[in-house]
Motif scaffolding. Sequence first.
Motif, PDB file in Angstrom:
ATOM      1  N   ASN A  36       0.817  -1.215   0.000  1.00  0.00           N
ATOM      2  CA  ASN A  36       0.000   0.000   0.000  1.00  0.00           C
ATOM      3  C   ASN A  36       0.853   1.269   0.000  1.00  0.00           C
ATOM      4  O   ASN A  36       0.360   2.357   0.318  1.00  0.00           O
ATOM      5  CB  ASN A  36      -0.924   0.013   1.223  1.00  0.00           C
ATOM      6  N   HIS A 130      -5.549   8.136   7.149  1.00  0.00           N
ATOM      7  CA  HIS A 130      -5.052   6.844   6.664  1.00  0.00           C
ATOM      8  C   HIS A 130      -5.891   5.672   7.163  1.00  0.00           C
ATOM      9  O   HIS A 130      -5.397   4.553   7.282  1.00  0.00           O
ATOM     10  CB  HIS A 130      -3.584   6.655   7.071  1.00  0.00           C
ATOM     11  N   ARG A 131      -7.151   5.920   7.431  1.00  0.00           N
ATOM     12  CA  ARG A 131      -8.039   4.847   7.861  1.00  0.00           C
ATOM     13  C   ARG A 131      -8.359   3.913   6.703  1.00  0.00           C
ATOM     14  O   ARG A 131      -8.211   4.254   5.534  1.00  0.00           O
ATOM     15  CB  ARG A 131      -9.339   5.447   8.417  1.00  0.00           C
ATOM     16  N   ARG A 132      -8.833   2.712   7.083  1.00  0.00           N
ATOM     17  CA  ARG A 132      -9.303   1.704   6.128  1.00  0.00           C
ATOM     18  C   ARG A 132      -8.217   1.260   5.153  1.00  0.00           C
ATOM     19  O   ARG A 132      -8.489   0.949   4.002  1.00  0.00           O
ATOM     20  CB  ARG A 132     -10.515   2.236   5.333  1.00  0.00           C
ATOM     21  N   ARG A 133      -6.988   1.237   5.608  1.00  0.00           N
ATOM     22  CA  ARG A 133      -5.894   0.768   4.760  1.00  0.00           C
ATOM     23  C   ARG A 133      -5.159  -0.417   5.389  1.00  0.00           C
ATOM     24  O   ARG A 133      -4.060  -0.765   4.977  1.00  0.00           O
ATOM     25  CB  ARG A 133      -4.925   1.916   4.463  1.00  0.00           C
ATOM     26  N   GLY A 134      -5.762  -1.019   6.411  1.00  0.00           N
ATOM     27  CA  GLY A 134      -5.180  -2.204   7.037  1.00  0.00           C
ATOM     28  C   GLY A 134      -3.989  -1.909   7.926  1.00  0.00           C
ATOM     29  O   GLY A 134      -3.238  -2.836   8.276  1.00  0.00           O
ATOM     30  N   ARG A 137      -4.387  -3.310  11.650  1.00  0.00           N
ATOM     31  CA  ARG A 137      -4.261  -4.769  11.597  1.00  0.00           C
ATOM     32  C   ARG A 137      -2.802  -5.175  11.441  1.00  0.00           C
ATOM     33  O   ARG A 137      -2.318  -6.073  12.144  1.00  0.00           O
ATOM     34  CB  ARG A 137      -5.087  -5.309  10.441  1.00  0.00           C
ATOM     35  N   LEU A 164     -12.154  -2.667  19.103  1.00  0.00           N
ATOM     36  CA  LEU A 164     -11.126  -2.869  18.087  1.00  0.00           C
ATOM     37  C   LEU A 164     -10.320  -4.152  18.250  1.00  0.00           C
ATOM     38  O   LEU A 164      -9.755  -4.657  17.267  1.00  0.00           O
ATOM     39  CB  LEU A 164     -10.159  -1.687  18.089  1.00  0.00           C
ATOM     40  N   ARG A 167     -10.888  -8.856  17.448  1.00  0.00           N
ATOM     41  CA  ARG A 167     -10.515  -9.551  16.206  1.00  0.00           C
ATOM     42  C   ARG A 167      -9.087 -10.072  16.247  1.00  0.00           C
ATOM     43  O   ARG A 167      -8.709 -10.930  15.451  1.00  0.00           O
ATOM     44  CB  ARG A 167     -10.693  -8.592  15.024  1.00  0.00           C
TER      45      ARG A 167
END
Length: 451
Positions: A36, A130-134, A137, A164, A167
């Motif tokens: 990414n 920079h959210r939703r870019r893994g 995780r 959060l 998972r």
Amino acid sequence: MTTFHQTDAQVASASDRDAFRAAPLDEQSRARLAENGLEYRRVEVDGDGFSSWLQVTARGFQDGERSDEQISAARERSGYRRVTGVFDPAAPMAESPAATIASWLGELSVPGEGAIPSAAISAVTVSPTHRRRGIARAMLEGELRTAHAAGIPMAMLTVSESTLYGRYGFAPAAAAAAWRIETRRATWIGPRPEGRVDFISRQRLRELLPVLHERSRRRVPGEIDVPGGHWDNFAGTRPDAEKAGEKRAVQYSDASGEVRGLAVYSVRENHDDFTKATVNVGYLLAETDDAYAALWRFLLELDLVAEVRASELAADEPLLWMIADQRAATITLTDHQYVRILDVPRALETRRYPVAGTLVFDVSDPLGIAGGRFHLDAGADGAARVTTLSADETPAGAVTVTLGIQELSAVYLGGVSLATLSAARRVQSDDVEAAARIFGWHTAPRLSIWY
């Protein structure tokens, strides 16, 4: 792989801690971020990049910009931490990370007055740009895989956003209680120990806190070995401490003159009614029951005080049974200490069990770190032996429990019952009552700090 050698004084040695701090970054997470266009890098606490990392971390927790004095103080007290950032080379401020995380090797107290090496995780932030870019995780899984590769059997953290971390296998294992006590209704009916309560300086408090905590922390499942900078926060002895002069410190000495308890508090005056001030208890540490009773009695009987507030208390505080009117206390419970088992046999063999029995755990782990089938054989002395089984092995007489690593982590400290999780359809067992008796504990776990 690091091998930990437990002694009476410590579980993780200084060399163990240094090895974890210097461990390489997880290659799987590095490659995922690189796809990414992001860079996964260690940040040296004594290097030029630390100030930018700290500013981003402060922003992530809605704090203000750090001053040069605050950065200097943070640098001095952060040498024990493994500091990591995710960087975006295309960003206008490429030298500042888009995400942050820190960790260190600590010790988690477990049922039976033992402790287990644990990777403590902190300072997890991701920039809203920079959210939703893994990124989260990659960072969390990277720290867990790094800890597992180093032979660390447990991970732990306290969280700002409670949704959060499940998972990744983390579970709330020790709740925290916040208390508001109306002093005029409470009326002390508890013990009145011999010994004395005296005011001490904040500097003296700072000297005594780590000593007393080390003597008492293993008696309480969920507590950890506290980094030194936290004691400066409680005592107000950091160079950049704000409103430090508002903190007042007291100690309790037993009849022999030995200090057995400490408390630090501040007072907020009520300008409309000077008899109705509010006391905020910053920290109360008691090594003995007498110290506990004497310090709480002192706080509840302070002059010109209408309310006493305290937080990060246990879910089963004896204080409730030391006041005449229990309705004088408003108690709010929330999730606090989260844990995540990385090595099931090591974790289960470290703690103790209240009754003898034999269990077979079928454990699933979405990250593929700690799953498997395990046989726990707890003896009458509270110790257990844990072995790994094949999928079709079941020792005679064993109670079978099927659950995920999150659920096993939740019950590990004894604050959550297997029977409760069974009723919630989070656990399956052919005799959940027997399993719950074996895996319970007689006191609720507690963690008295945030980290």
